[in-house]
Design an enzyme around this catalytic site. Structure first.
Site, PDB file in Angstrom:
ATOM      1  N   ASP A  76     -19.522 -46.434  -8.454  1.00 13.24           N
ATOM      2  CA  ASP A  76     -19.878 -46.860  -7.084  1.00 13.24           C
ATOM      3  C   ASP A  76     -21.360 -46.602  -6.783  1.00 13.24           C
ATOM      4  OD1 ASP A  76     -17.199 -47.330  -6.990  1.00 13.24           O
ATOM      5  OD2 ASP A  76     -16.723 -45.557  -5.797  1.00 13.24           O
ATOM      6  N   HIS A 130     -10.127 -53.396 -11.947  1.00 10.99           N
ATOM      7  CA  HIS A 130     -10.286 -52.312 -12.924  1.00 10.99           C
ATOM      8  C   HIS A 130     -10.894 -52.752 -14.254  1.00 10.99           C
ATOM      9  CE1 HIS A 130      -7.698 -50.372  -9.989  1.00 10.99           C
ATOM     10  NE2 HIS A 130      -8.155 -49.235 -10.465  1.00 10.99           N
TER      11      HIS A 130
HETATM   12  O1  F6P Z   1     -14.642 -44.772  -7.172  1.00 11.72           O
HETATM   13  C1  F6P Z   1     -14.554 -45.546  -8.323  1.00 11.72           C
HETATM   14  C2  F6P Z   1     -13.586 -46.685  -8.112  1.00 11.72           C
HETATM   15  O2  F6P Z   1     -13.526 -47.478  -9.283  1.00 11.72           O
HETATM   16  C3  F6P Z   1     -13.898 -47.587  -6.906  1.00 11.72           C
HETATM   17  O3  F6P Z   1     -14.918 -48.510  -7.176  1.00 11.72           O
HETATM   18  C4  F6P Z   1     -12.550 -48.201  -6.656  1.00 11.72           C
HETATM   19  O4  F6P Z   1     -12.410 -48.623  -5.322  1.00 11.72           O
HETATM   20  C5  F6P Z   1     -11.618 -47.059  -6.951  1.00 11.72           C
HETATM   21  O5  F6P Z   1     -12.290 -46.187  -7.842  1.00 11.72           O
HETATM   22  C6  F6P Z   1     -10.313 -47.488  -7.546  1.00 11.72           C
HETATM   23  O6  F6P Z   1      -9.515 -46.375  -7.608  1.00 11.72           O
HETATM   24  P1  F6P Z   1      -8.092 -46.398  -8.293  1.00 11.72           P
HETATM   25  O7  F6P Z   1      -8.329 -46.575  -9.748  1.00 11.72           O
HETATM   26  O8  F6P Z   1      -7.479 -45.101  -7.960  1.00 11.72           O
HETATM   27  O9  F6P Z   1      -7.366 -47.578  -7.708  1.00 11.72           O
END
Ligand code: F6P
Length: 308
Positions: free
Chosen positions: A112, A238
């Site tokens: 981020d 992801h």
């Molecule tokens: O903080 C890193 C991050 O990849 C963000 O960009 C994203 O919103 C979040 O984590 C996703 O989190 P999770 O994998 O728990 O859904």
């Protein structure tokens, strides 16, 4: 993160210390999931994305009872200091442990890029390159078929990834949480770009924007007759994480991991190590955990100028 783990383990060993890895972040710390790490245990990992240690969200650690339980685990294993590799949530936890008197050094790691204390955090460059690869491909279809695409990138409530992917990918527009978006103005911008002779329209959207890709696409669909075109949506999600780290991230992570160990060796603690103006720098965890890094508004203006 693996390059940082490797650097912490090997530089720690070089200091004559015993080094342990904590599995699954703070959850593992509560469960006592500590594993002794020798130099060879972190071999063959520098090219791997993610973390060999695993990571987990841990609501229990947010409470003082949870933090005190973590301290008991650390004392049971006779641990003298902790290196925390991660983003906002991890560094907030690191700050709490340091407030309770435990020596902690944080290492800035989040795609981020919203951490105060590092111009660029571990993972950002690799995630950006993944987003760029997708944008470059979408542009080919956009140009060939004269289509408009929305590409949504991660970043939580920070627009850094979207803005930088937009600049580097030559997007026609960028939609980020830090700047209010009017879908009508966006439609006008895309029309003008088309009239100026652009065969494609790529809009990079931050997942945290008020109008994320789904909402924007819905707005355009509902007003398709009037606006004159639809926006096709690609949500990278992801896919942006877990990529093999590029050279920049491997080197950054190695330097920051080694710097964290250096800090502990000279008795400096309660800080986050990051990369500021081209050098390793330590920022008090209190500052890093309490504030969010602001996005430079000039970069947004630049993205708009470059889209002409
Ligand atoms: O903080 C890193 C991050 O990849 C963000 O960009 C994203 O919103 C979040 O984590 C996703 O989190 P999770 O994998 O728990 O859904």
């Amino acid at each position: 993160m693996n390059a940082a783990i490797r650097a912490v383990v090997r530089t720690g060993i070089a200091h004559g210390w015993e080094v342990f890895g904590v599995r699954r972040g703070y959850a593992g710390l509560l469960e006592g999931a500590l594993v002794p790490f020798g130099a060879r245990d972190v071999g063959g990992i520098i090219h791997l994305g993610g973390t060999i240690l695993g990571s987990a969200r841990c609501p229990e650690f947010r409470t003082e009872a949870g933090q005190r339980e973590a301290l008991r685990t650390l004392s049971r294993h006779a641990i003298d200091a902790l290196v925390v590799i991660g983003g906002n949530g991890s560094q907030a936890g690191a700050y709490e442990l340091s407030r309770l008197g435990f020596p902690v050094v944080g290492v800035a790691s989040t795609i981020d890029n919203d951490l105060v204390g590092s111009d660029i955090a571990i993972g950002v460059d690799t995630a950006l390159n993944v987003a760029l690869e997708a944008i470059d491909r979408l542009k080919v279809t956009a140009s060939s078929h004269q289509r408009a695409f929305l590409v949504e990138v991660m970043g939580r409530d920070c627009g850094y990834l979207a803005l930088m992917a937009g600049i580097a990918g030559g997007a026609e527009a960028v939609v980020i949480p830090e700047v209010e978006t009017d879908p009508e103005a966006l439609a006008a911008e895309l029309h003008q770009a088309y009239e100026r002779g652009k065969p494609h329209a790529i809009v990079v959207v931050a997942e945290g924007a008020q109008y994320n890709a789904v909402r924007l696409a819905q707005y355009f669909r509902e007003n398709e007759k009037r606006l004159g075109f639809e926006l096709r949506v690609t949500i990278l999600g992801h896919v942006q994480r877990g990529g093999a780290p590029g050279a920049f991230d491997r080197i950054l992570a190695t330097q920051l991991g080694a710097a964290a160990v250096d800090c502990l060796a000279r008795g400096e603690q309660g800080v986050l190590v990051g990369w500021i103006r081209g050098v390793v720098a330590a920022t008090p965890l209190a500052e890093a955990a309490r504030h969010k890094k602001e996005l430079d508004p000039k970069l947004f203006e630049l993205a708009q100028v470059l889209a002409r």
